[in-house]
Design an enzyme around this catalytic site. Structure first.
Site, short mmCIF file in Angstrom:
data_model
loop_
_atom_site.label_atom_id
_atom_site.label_comp_id
_atom_site.label_asym_id
_atom_site.label_seq_id
_atom_site.Cartn_x
_atom_site.Cartn_y
_atom_site.Cartn_z
N GLY B 10 0.81 -1.21 0.00
CA GLY B 10 0.00 0.00 0.00
C GLY B 10 0.84 1.26 0.00
N GLY B 12 -0.34 4.41 0.43
CA GLY B 12 -1.06 5.52 1.05
C GLY B 12 -0.14 6.27 2.01
N PHE B 13 -0.72 7.00 2.93
CA PHE B 13 0.11 7.78 3.84
C PHE B 13 1.00 6.91 4.71
CE2 PHE B 13 -3.03 11.01 2.76
CZ PHE B 13 -2.20 12.08 2.53
N GLY B 14 0.48 5.78 5.19
CA GLY B 14 1.28 4.90 6.04
C GLY B 14 2.43 4.26 5.29
N VAL B 76 -1.81 -7.37 -4.21
CA VAL B 76 -1.46 -8.48 -3.33
C VAL B 76 -2.72 -9.32 -3.11
CG1 VAL B 76 -0.63 -9.15 -1.06
CG2 VAL B 76 0.35 -7.15 -2.20
N GLU B 168 -17.84 17.10 4.01
CA GLU B 168 -17.04 17.81 3.01
C GLU B 168 -17.68 17.72 1.63
OE1 GLU B 168 -12.65 17.68 5.12
OE2 GLU B 168 -13.24 15.98 3.88
N ASP B 297 -5.45 2.61 8.11
CA ASP B 297 -6.85 2.23 8.23
C ASP B 297 -7.04 0.75 8.50
OD1 ASP B 297 -7.32 4.83 7.59
OD2 ASP B 297 -8.56 4.44 5.83
N ALA B 313 -5.03 10.53 7.96
CA ALA B 313 -3.67 10.53 7.43
C ALA B 313 -2.58 10.70 8.50
CB ALA B 313 -3.54 11.61 6.34
#
Lengths: 433, 433
Positions: B10, B12-14, B76, B168, B297, B313
């Site tokens: 992944g 993403g932010f992590g 994966v 939002e 997440d 995030a």
């Protein structure tokens, strides 16, 4: 003449300019998309140098302050000259007493329509996004396979057609491939990257003078493009292309070889040329109908020397202004001066700081032609308030290879061999006529 | 420990932060897309305020100067803990001795998976482009029908879920609808534009304090959003939604109500919570395996008070940095200090110059919160060289309603009623797990 009801078919350079030049008339501007597309830069979206939103503007936004122009997002199915109305795919028919037909053109596969599946062309934003995904996925797959087997067919790009679109695509691919993709795909041998520009005739850029064609060949070859002249394509399949008796394996074939005018034109029931264009009168009307005009790529309009004017933006824009003036002034047919194209020259970009340009007397190549391309073809053609800002952004992105444009929306799906196949062409697939 | 082979699932932010923080290790960063997505601004792409390329960067470009990080665009399928390898959809399995699992989450329809067809959610760029086309086509169709019949169902937007995403989206829709679309669609009665925010619980933004929830309600209602609290949705169809016993006709339903973690996690065979998240140890490892980490997440990580940390995030990024440090320093399991989240606060934007923000002691709303949102959530989260430029562009676009983002790729296709139906969700449709 009663209150003018002007229907314009197509929001390209011709239709847009006409709509902007009309004042006291009710105008309906019909386009199948919701945007005007700056087509001269479409190849940069296809090669991930610019984003789609950078070269397209919503027609409604352009005409926000023109209350007499109504924008209709719909497809014209036919023109009924007798009833004076156009029939739409979705909405109710729209009546006109003046009609400007500017639907542009699509690709011509010269009778081999099945080739389109393997060798898509480049006319719409959907086409460009499709080609971009295909190119980016080809690099991803070549990177993934670098150990297992050869990657040549994944990294072989064949561009069929040596006109301006083919030349610009070939140059842009060579640049993005070597300069932007090279550092991002460390396992690829960039020697495996092959870009073939295949032309059936004896030289590329046949609309330019032979010395500029030769300069373009030199510049492209220096960038690593292989040019095959006198090489008509005899067969295109998903895994390769037959050029004469030679078979080139490639999964990236792009068609830039021929145009045909919109099939809508047949409903006008007047003579067309071999590409389907309407043979217009000297005032751009169709024979026998002095308030139906055909302009842009759809018109076969004789230029100096008898050759039809080229299908480029300045021709369409000047024609749009010309017919708008006739309509505005309600010029009677026998009072009309014929349309005369004021030659703004021809330009083709080969790469960053590389272009060829041709004016009546002047011929330029290299950096000077490229700077001219930036000024003339961008600055003069765009008629929007923000052109300085847009222009500066473009220049910046163009020089820095905007990375955000290299986004793949799709994701790997099938296993094994078929992975790089795009899911389907649903987005934009029905943009073909 | 031999030469570290770190696989990160992944981007993403992590995963991104972890990969950036690792130095002397061989890192494989696997993502199904080719880009890192700035998910906090995804709702702005869905509402045509920003273009996809503005909030996404190719992972390969980010790691261009990190030769030890190999970017793999693949999916994966499973994690084989015994064999220490991850199995991919396309490529060969990749071996690891350290694994960071950061696959993020998808929508949860609470057992009603069929609702997804009518009420898509917002997680990927493909989702956002799909929602954008749907919204823009709804306006086009409402404009086209304005005389024939009511347009209410075309202009009714129902957002299910009153968390940050729902709030939002509702605020952005209200703004783009009234300020940007209003002037472009002169025939629409903007009174017909209805935006419903439907929440099953007793207040919106339940992660915030009640006074900020109340301020958000006031701000949204002033913008024309109707908020329905205590209103669980009982049924969703293509033409409307059942809220309790009330039926709201709408062709624009957006799902922002629930998340479930990636199904990939089940192959770890360790306990998961009700949303499918892994209940991680205090050092973010899975039980019984001190070199397999789960972050972002996908992790159920107890925060202060025992509640799981929110799926935002800053949490993912801090976790990424934390595990990267453990890996870099090869900290033995019994030497590890537990992960502690340094609260950076929570922010939710409601509109231009409208936001709510909450820190440990500080609570802000209105313009000050919005400015903070700009600085904190954009400036601090993006770790790229060009952040000043990107930030200034964003601000400019955000304030001027970038018109180029309002481009529809698709074109009208079927006749009659079905016209506004999008062709299919082929692009990105298989991004669901």
């Amino acid at each position: 003449m009663p209150r003018k009801q002007v229907v314009i078919i197509g929001g390209g350079f011709g239709g847009l300019t006409a709509a902007q030049s009309l004042r006291d008339a009710d105008v309906w501007l019909i386009d199948r998309t919701n945007h005007h597309l700056f087509q001269p830069l479409l190849y940069q979206v296809a090669t991930a140098a610019l984003s789609p939103g950078d070269i397209a503007w919503p027609l409604r936004t352009i005409f926000r302050r023109h209350p007499h122009v109504r924008v209709v997002m719909d497809e014209v199915l036919s023109i009924d000259r007798a009833a004076r109305l156009v029939r739409l795919r979705v909405g109710a028919p729209i009546a006109f007493n003046v009609l400007i037909v500017a639907p542009g053109s699509r690709h011509s596969y010269f009778g081999h329509d099945a080739w389109e599946q393997s060798a898509p062309g480049l006319k719409t934003l959907a086409d460009a996004v499709y080609l971009r995904e295909k190119m980016l996925l080809a690099f991803e797959e070549a990177e993934r396979r670098h150990i297992a087997s050869g990657t040549r067919d994944r990294l072989t790009f064949v561009i069929v057609g040596g006109g301006p679109t083919g030349v610009e695509l070939a140059g842009a691919l060579a640049e993005i491939g070597r300069k932007a993709m090279g550092p991002d795909f460390p396992n690829l041998r960039l020697d495996d990257l092959a870009i073939l520009l295949v032309e059936g005739g004896s030289r590329i850029l046949p609309g330019f003078t032979p010395d500029l064609s030769a300069k373009a060949v030199t510049a492209l070859e220096r960038m690593g493009v292989t040019i095959k002249l006198n090489s008509p394509v005899s067969e295109i399949r998903a895994d390769g292309v037959m050029i004469g008796s030679e078979c080139v394996r490639s999964t990236n074939i792009i068609w830039a070889a021929g145009n045909k005018a919109s099939p809508l034109l047949t409903s006008l029931a007047v003579p067309q040329d071999g590409s389907g264009r309407i043979k217009v009168q000297r005032d751009l009307t169709i024979p026998g109908d002095s308030w139906i005009f055909v302009i842009g790529d759809a018109a076969h309009c004789a230029g100096p020397g008898g050759n039809p004017l080229p299908g480029i933006a300045p021709v369409a824009a000047q024609q749009g202004r010309y017919v708008a003036r006739l309509i505005r002034e309600e010029t009677a047919p026998d009072q009309r001066r014929p349309f005369v194209y004021a030659d703004q020259g021809m330009l083709a970009t080969i790469g960053r700081a590389q272009a060829v340009a041709q004016f009546s007397r002047l011929r330029l190549s290299g950096l000077s032609a490229w700077l001219l391309w930036c000024v003339v073809h961008i600055f003069l053609l765009i008629e929007f308030r923000s052109r300085v800002r847009v222009m500066s952004e473009w220049m910046w992105y163009y020089l820095t290879f905007k990375p955000g444009a290299r986004i793949i929306y799709t994701q790997p799906r099938q296993s094994g061999e078929e992975e790089s196949t795009l899911p389907s062409r649903s987005v934009g697939s029905d943009s073909k006529e």
